[in-house]
Design a protein around this motif. Sequence first.
Motif, PDB file in Angstrom:
ATOM      1  N   ARG A  12       1.153   6.835   0.806  1.00  0.00           N
ATOM      2  CA  ARG A  12       0.497   5.560   1.105  1.00  0.00           C
ATOM      3  C   ARG A  12      -0.879   5.537   0.439  1.00  0.00           C
ATOM      4  O   ARG A  12      -1.558   6.560   0.368  1.00  0.00           O
ATOM      5  N   LEU A  13      -1.287   4.374  -0.011  1.00  0.00           N
ATOM      6  CA  LEU A  13      -2.665   4.228  -0.483  1.00  0.00           C
ATOM      7  C   LEU A  13      -3.559   4.274   0.745  1.00  0.00           C
ATOM      8  O   LEU A  13      -3.280   3.606   1.729  1.00  0.00           O
ATOM      9  N   ASN A  14      -4.633   5.069   0.698  1.00  0.00           N
ATOM     10  CA  ASN A  14      -5.500   5.131   1.879  1.00  0.00           C
ATOM     11  C   ASN A  14      -6.744   4.271   1.662  1.00  0.00           C
ATOM     12  O   ASN A  14      -6.921   3.640   0.619  1.00  0.00           O
ATOM     13  N   GLU A  15      -7.609   4.240   2.647  1.00  0.00           N
ATOM     14  CA  GLU A  15      -8.813   3.412   2.555  1.00  0.00           C
ATOM     15  C   GLU A  15     -10.071   4.256   2.630  1.00  0.00           C
ATOM     16  O   GLU A  15     -11.154   3.742   2.882  1.00  0.00           O
ATOM     17  N   LYS A  16      -9.926   5.566   2.436  1.00  0.00           N
ATOM     18  CA  LYS A  16     -11.089   6.451   2.556  1.00  0.00           C
ATOM     19  C   LYS A  16     -11.673   6.839   1.190  1.00  0.00           C
ATOM     20  O   LYS A  16     -12.451   7.786   1.070  1.00  0.00           O
ATOM     21  N   LEU A  17     -11.258   6.118   0.166  1.00  0.00           N
ATOM     22  CA  LEU A  17     -11.843   6.286  -1.168  1.00  0.00           C
ATOM     23  C   LEU A  17     -11.644   7.692  -1.727  1.00  0.00           C
ATOM     24  O   LEU A  17     -12.484   8.217  -2.460  1.00  0.00           O
ATOM     25  N   ALA A  18     -10.532   8.317  -1.351  1.00  0.00           N
ATOM     26  CA  ALA A  18     -10.214   9.662  -1.852  1.00  0.00           C
ATOM     27  C   ALA A  18      -8.716   9.752  -2.101  1.00  0.00           C
ATOM     28  O   ALA A  18      -7.931   9.180  -1.344  1.00  0.00           O
ATOM     29  N   ALA A  50      -2.065  12.516  -4.218  1.00  0.00           N
ATOM     30  CA  ALA A  50      -1.319  11.574  -5.058  1.00  0.00           C
ATOM     31  C   ALA A  50      -0.028  12.174  -5.599  1.00  0.00           C
ATOM     32  O   ALA A  50       0.963  11.475  -5.771  1.00  0.00           O
ATOM     33  N   PHE A  51      -0.037  13.466  -5.890  1.00  0.00           N
ATOM     34  CA  PHE A  51       1.186  14.138  -6.333  1.00  0.00           C
ATOM     35  C   PHE A  51       1.054  15.630  -6.030  1.00  0.00           C
ATOM     36  O   PHE A  51      -0.054  16.179  -6.112  1.00  0.00           O
ATOM     37  N   PRO A  52       2.127  16.300  -5.659  1.00  0.00           N
ATOM     38  CA  PRO A  52       2.034  17.733  -5.367  1.00  0.00           C
ATOM     39  C   PRO A  52       1.610  18.475  -6.638  1.00  0.00           C
ATOM     40  O   PRO A  52       2.114  18.179  -7.721  1.00  0.00           O
ATOM     41  N   CYS A  53       0.681  19.397  -6.489  1.00  0.00           N
ATOM     42  CA  CYS A  53       0.165  20.046  -7.702  1.00  0.00           C
ATOM     43  C   CYS A  53      -0.575  21.338  -7.372  1.00  0.00           C
ATOM     44  O   CYS A  53      -0.906  21.591  -6.214  1.00  0.00           O
ATOM     45  N   TRP A  54      -0.810  22.127  -8.403  1.00  0.00           N
ATOM     46  CA  TRP A  54      -1.654  23.326  -8.283  1.00  0.00           C
ATOM     47  C   TRP A  54      -3.081  22.830  -8.434  1.00  0.00           C
ATOM     48  O   TRP A  54      -3.629  22.766  -9.535  1.00  0.00           O
ATOM     49  N   SER A  99       0.814  -1.228   0.000  1.00  0.00           N
ATOM     50  CA  SER A  99       0.000   0.000   0.000  1.00  0.00           C
ATOM     51  C   SER A  99       0.843   1.272   0.000  1.00  0.00           C
ATOM     52  O   SER A  99       0.474   2.262   0.621  1.00  0.00           O
ATOM     53  N   THR A 100       1.987   1.236  -0.673  1.00  0.00           N
ATOM     54  CA  THR A 100       2.809   2.449  -0.726  1.00  0.00           C
ATOM     55  C   THR A 100       3.110   2.794  -2.179  1.00  0.00           C
ATOM     56  O   THR A 100       3.034   1.949  -3.068  1.00  0.00           O
ATOM     57  N   PHE A 101       3.457   4.045  -2.394  1.00  0.00           N
ATOM     58  CA  PHE A 101       3.944   4.447  -3.712  1.00  0.00           C
ATOM     59  C   PHE A 101       5.026   5.503  -3.539  1.00  0.00           C
ATOM     60  O   PHE A 101       5.074   6.216  -2.535  1.00  0.00           O
ATOM     61  N   SER A 102       5.907   5.548  -4.525  1.00  0.00           N
ATOM     62  CA  SER A 102       6.877   6.632  -4.522  1.00  0.00           C
ATOM     63  C   SER A 102       6.768   7.317  -5.867  1.00  0.00           C
ATOM     64  O   SER A 102       6.368   6.693  -6.860  1.00  0.00           O
ATOM     65  N   SER A 151      -6.949   2.761  -7.063  1.00  0.00           N
ATOM     66  CA  SER A 151      -7.614   3.682  -7.972  1.00  0.00           C
ATOM     67  C   SER A 151      -7.513   5.091  -7.409  1.00  0.00           C
ATOM     68  O   SER A 151      -7.195   5.288  -6.236  1.00  0.00           O
ATOM     69  N   THR A 152      -7.840   6.056  -8.264  1.00  0.00           N
ATOM     70  CA  THR A 152      -7.834   7.444  -7.802  1.00  0.00           C
ATOM     71  C   THR A 152      -9.252   7.988  -7.786  1.00  0.00           C
ATOM     72  O   THR A 152     -10.118   7.525  -8.523  1.00  0.00           O
ATOM     73  N   GLN A 153      -9.481   8.979  -6.959  1.00  0.00           N
ATOM     74  CA  GLN A 153     -10.702   9.789  -6.970  1.00  0.00           C
ATOM     75  C   GLN A 153     -10.262  11.165  -6.503  1.00  0.00           C
ATOM     76  O   GLN A 153      -9.957  11.355  -5.329  1.00  0.00           O
ATOM     77  N   PHE A 154     -10.191  12.119  -7.426  1.00  0.00           N
ATOM     78  CA  PHE A 154      -9.558  13.405  -7.102  1.00  0.00           C
ATOM     79  C   PHE A 154     -10.534  14.547  -6.862  1.00  0.00           C
ATOM     80  O   PHE A 154     -10.202  15.518  -6.204  1.00  0.00           O
TER      81      PHE A 154
END
Length: 861
Positions: free
Chosen positions: A107-113, A143-147, A31-34, A132-135
């Motif tokens: 980390r991948l979370n479990e709150k569906l966000a 998921a990634f630093p962004c504007w 459940s991790t990502f880099s 999966s993602t839900q942004f």
Amino acid sequence: MAETPGADYRLPQNITPERYDIRLSLELGASTFSGEESVSVTFHQATDTAVLNSLELEVVTVRAVRPDRISVNGHAEVDEQHEQLKLIFPRALEAGPWVLHLGFRGRLNEKLAGFYRSTYTDGGGTERVLASTQFESTDARRAFPCWDEPAFKSVFAVTLTIDSGLTAISNSPVLEESPADQPGKKRVRFADTIKMSTYLVAFMVGEFEAGRPASAAGVPLRVWAVSGKEGLTDYARDVGAFALSYFADYYGIPYPGMKLDLIAIPDFAAGAMENFGAVTFRETALLVDPATATKGELERVAIVVAHELAHMWFGDLVTMHWWNGLWLNEAFATFMEMLAVDAWNPEWETWLSFASDRAGAQLIDGLQSTRPIEFPVHRPEDAQAMFDVLTYQKGAAVLRMLQQYLGEQTFREGVNLYLKKHAYANTETGDLWDALEEASGQPVRRTMDTWIFQEGYPLLSIEAADGGGQVSLSQQRFLYLGNREPVDSSEKPSRWQVPVIVRAALLSGSEELRLLLSDGQAQLRLPAETEWIAGNAGGHGFYRVRYSRDLFAKLLPHIQSDLPPIERFNLVSDTWSATLAGYTQLVDFLDLTKLYLEESDETVWTMLVGTLAGLRRMMGAEERPAIAALARNRLSAVQSRLGWDPQPADGERTRELRGMVLGTLGVLGDAPAIREEAVARYARYLRDRAGVDPNLVPALVGILAANGGTERYDEFWAEYKAARTPQEEQRYLFALAGFRDLDLLARTLEHTLDGEVRTQDAPFLVRAVMANKSGCELACRFTKDYWDEMTARYPESGITRMCEGVTSLTTPELETDVRAFFATHEVKQAGKQLDQHLERLHMGVVFRQREASNLRTYAAG
Ligand code: BES
Ligand code: ZN
């Protein structure tokens, strides 16, 4: 000068991102990502700090590189409260183009966000994981630093490093797949996206399988599910292909992407999400078996698919500048979804059934705690609170009213102008009005501002004037509780620009009279031989009508013979609302419903049955026999006409109506004969599932639950666990909230926290137990006891929805108790929705006190 509270959540405008190159490496098991990203930006002034969004990410490297390769290392400071990251450099970076390189871990979370984990059991009984993602609205920053604001549109290039056996999907087609440096891993590189907002970026990784592909107007379209479920994708593919061509044609703009994937995710907070080119869905909204689904379940898939595809243009290609304008996205997609579904299957009469949604919006918009469609947003939780019935259904209803007023062709031309002018850019509400004014030559902005920026809606009173030669029309705000006009005369009363259509019935035929009512009052001259009149002709107006006594009396004999279904619906809806507001008596309303014994339309029945269910929700146990008797009295004629078995000539709406009528009689009506037959038919269904009309099955299951004991409960639980389709799974799951035995309901509640029920469903299940009059107090106590656990585990939007259940707790003591609880337990993402639940609860308390004994007397007489 006082700052706008929350304004510090907005990013400064001194830097604009243009392109993100994002490379993520996923360890699904851990459940991790880099990640590493290179963001091409322009600095508009020299500065030594850059502010962007980031949440729950650990940023490990920061470097800025100039086109001439000059490189400056910096470091990151986290502002947790504002979900921001400050990149700080040892010297000022000159104005001009830079590439920011960031390294980070999450980390991948479990709150569906954000970037999250979803699990499911495969066909062999093994637990599987996918990511999966839900942004939307503000979780790309997880998921990634962004504007992470919709107006910072950019191009995104995504590369994912994942286990070789898995499938990755993102917004664009795969450019190349190659072995990665680590053994057992591969690198999947996706093409550049169109220029778009961060909340539309998406990627998912897992054991996905696609059904048979389609090509819609040259665009490859695939529907994906976790492996084993790809057999349920055909219907969505067909409706998707239809909708894509329909919209390309309606908008006059080809689909702006290279491919389109629709993906069912086992854990999903919302219904679906319009990620550009990679639309995600909860399973019930995409996967369906047309052979066993009800009309409503198929329609739901068609509606959701059409809605999200409408967004590919309206929302994705052209996007609201900021979340206060969310209605531009959502109301429009809701409006377009109905246009497309109406073309897909005209037999469903989508615009007629929209009357129920409009009535749902009018319920909330008749509260003092309502809000205007466009409403200030500062913080992330303010944006979440915007996803409500006012944005969606009121927004779509006022668009429908405008479309009918301007004409369908003119409206469409205005929409096309708007989309072409603002493609790949952002808009304000006024931009839409400008385009519609250009197309129509009408003062659209002035009219629509009264609907978009002003809360509430008008009650139109109609009375005869000038000895019957004219009618006088007047408007005032409709409210269930409280003053209808301001007491302080310095405050101006609310006024809308109301497109009024009145139909005058003549000896032969009828005539439609139109007027744009802007002031408080106006006169309308009637044709000479007017016999009677109907207000809100055609039923599209977002207002209520109240007739003077004599006009009402003249209208009543014509309800079944001369009013179209939508007007019959509105007459019940408006009169019921007047009853709740206290200026019509319940007995008068009940007398009106006697005129609907011959009613045959499904949508009208939805309203009538809804009022019975409303009585059940608001009244107490002592009134239950009266409501049951009323239900049997009003529904027995339609039940005898329809019988139990579908007739060859029945349309889909009639089949669904039959299920609704029987279900209501068996549950609300406590009708023994119906119950017995339901038991027999359900047994037959278990022996031969194809032998019973699918539209009847929800009624059978509902009736059996309402009258069932432990054995039935265990049986339904097993059916839930072994369900063949997402719809069947939902049907049995929600049946578990419909039992009347408290021990069984307690078991249902426990399952919402013991991992047996998905967190995407659990808050809705709790709400369903609250809506069950037998379980409401139990569920309320349970919620108070386990509040912290619920808020920690359930998706945030679910908590807001769950709290709606309090509207059943209609005694003054329970109301006090509920208010005391929420005084110390904040639901910050609910915005005004919690106040709306509480005001509805209060309405119920007042209504019960006023009408309970009248109801008992009426039913006895
Ligand atoms: N954009 C929304 C999804 C969404 C909802 C994201 C709430 C964030 C918060 C999507 O287009 C949508 O409206 N989905 C609806 C279904 C639709 C058919 C009305 C939903 O999720 O309920
Ligand atoms: Zn939407």
